[in-house]
Enzyme design. Structure first.
Site, short mmCIF file in Angstrom:
data_model
loop_
_atom_site.label_atom_id
_atom_site.label_comp_id
_atom_site.label_asym_id
_atom_site.label_seq_id
_atom_site.Cartn_x
_atom_site.Cartn_y
_atom_site.Cartn_z
N ILE A 63 -3.30 -32.56 -6.28
CA ILE A 63 -3.68 -31.58 -5.26
C ILE A 63 -3.24 -32.04 -3.88
CG2 ILE A 63 -5.60 -30.38 -4.15
CD1 ILE A 63 -7.12 -30.63 -6.83
N ASP A 111 -5.02 -43.15 0.24
CA ASP A 111 -5.41 -43.22 -1.16
C ASP A 111 -5.47 -44.69 -1.54
OD1 ASP A 111 -5.38 -43.30 -4.07
OD2 ASP A 111 -4.85 -41.18 -4.00
N ALA A 147 -13.21 -30.40 -2.76
CA ALA A 147 -13.34 -31.42 -3.80
C ALA A 147 -14.71 -31.33 -4.44
CB ALA A 147 -13.07 -32.81 -3.22
N GLU A 153 -25.00 -26.92 -4.46
CA GLU A 153 -24.51 -25.86 -5.32
C GLU A 153 -24.96 -26.14 -6.75
OE1 GLU A 153 -20.21 -26.32 -6.82
OE2 GLU A 153 -20.16 -27.21 -4.83
N HIS A 164 -16.98 -22.60 -4.66
CA HIS A 164 -16.22 -23.49 -5.56
C HIS A 164 -15.20 -22.70 -6.38
CE1 HIS A 164 -16.74 -27.79 -7.31
NE2 HIS A 164 -15.46 -27.44 -7.21
N ILE A 165 -14.32 -21.98 -5.66
CA ILE A 165 -13.33 -21.12 -6.30
C ILE A 165 -11.93 -21.72 -6.28
CG2 ILE A 165 -14.63 -19.01 -5.78
CD1 ILE A 165 -12.69 -18.53 -3.44
#
Length: 313
Positions: free
Chosen positions: A150, A169, A229, A259, A287-288
């Protein structure tokens, strides 16, 4: 064999199971307790991220031979105990990367161009193009935390928008970065130098509250945060404070800490509350990120292929 599906997923899976002669039942979003009470007859469990697959579920799953997950993350499964029970877990990595990355860019543009407030004002009967002077992504710095599938796709889009791209990262070295337009750097540099910070890491003890009061205080004035995320990576009390006082330019979230995370409200309309909802410069979607027909069909094909491989079908 019998399969149980516990979330809404692509018809590709239904068709694939029919072709293989596997019986499919569906129980949408059960609680962990409900799942434990019904799972015994099933050889196969097919799911996304709800409910949590705990020891009680796995102990009750006396016939279960494999779990097939239509997402990259598997932190909603007690994988160590599943391994003890000899129940392998198959995920679907990277297949929603483009869908999530597109949503990230849309979320940046919504904040930069004030589209939500402007639309609401027009639908309220007021037309005033002078109130909503926005910003462009061009020449801004995109900071990407987590440079997996992503993160890499977000970087591609950001480069097209003529943004400077920096990334952090901890599992990568500079030589691992193939894109010449991306600079791999430290977390501190991303926090301090980005106009836009977008998060693409799993929720772990190390990443919980990664963006907290201390880190937000060091961000550029007017910077924005995108979280597509997991809820909990951003400390929402600190976020409220720094958007309320004008330090940050806003946040656009696809996930929040409270959520639905354990399934089982037996409804698709889950009640949710947050002080963040009071703020004009906070937008939230449910969260789509991976919820496109394209991505879910791709994931469905991988679920079926993983199933065929596991059972030698």
């Amino acid at each position: 064999m019998k399969a149980l599906m516990v979330d809404y997923m692509s018809e590709v899976i239904d068709e694939g199971l029919r072709d293989l002669g596997i019986e499919l039942d569906k129980e949408m979003l059960p609680t962990s307790e409900k799942l434990a009470s019904i799972i015994a007859p099933y050889d196969i469990l097919i799911m996304r991220v709800d409910p949590f697959i705990n020891k009680e579920v796995l102990d009750a799953a006396t016939n279960l031979k494999a779990i097939f997950v239509g997402s990259t993350g598997t932190n909603h499964i007690d994988k160590e105990y599943a391994k003890e029970k000899n129940i392998p877990v198959y995920n679907s990595p990277g297949l929603n990367a483009n869908a999530v990355a597109e949503l990230v860019i849309a979320k940046v543009l919504d904040l930069y161009r004030n589209t939500v407030q402007a639309q609401n004002e027009v639908k309220g009967g007021i037309w005033n193009k002078y109130r909503w002077i926005g910003r462009e992504m061009r020449n801004k710095t995109m900071g990407i935390i987590g440079f997996g599938a992503i993160g890499r796709r977000v970087a591609e889009f950001a480069n097209v928008f003529h943004m400077d791209v920096i990334a952090y990262d901890p599992f990568l070295k500079p030589e691992d970065i193939k894109q010449e337009y991306v600079k791999l750097t430290t977390l501190d540099e991303v926090i301090e130098n980005s106009d836009v910070v977008t998060l693409h890491v799993p929720l772990t003890p190390d990443t919980k509250d990664m963006f907290n009061e201390e880190s937000m205080a060091r961000m550029k004035d007017g910077a924005i945060i995108i979280n597509a995320a997991r809820g909990g990576i951003v400390n929402e009390e600190a976020l409220y404070k720094y958007i309320k006082n004008g330090k940050l330019g806003g946040a656009n979230l696809d996930t929040i800490s409270n959520e639905l995370g354990s399934g089982g409200l037996d409804t698709m309309d889950v009640p949710v509350e947050s002080p963040l909802f009071e703020l004009d410069r906070v937008y939230v979607t449910p969260h789509i990120g991976g919820s496109t027909i394209d991505a879910q069909d791709d994931i469905g094909a991988v679920v079926i292929n993983n199933l065929k491989t596991h059972f030698n079908l």
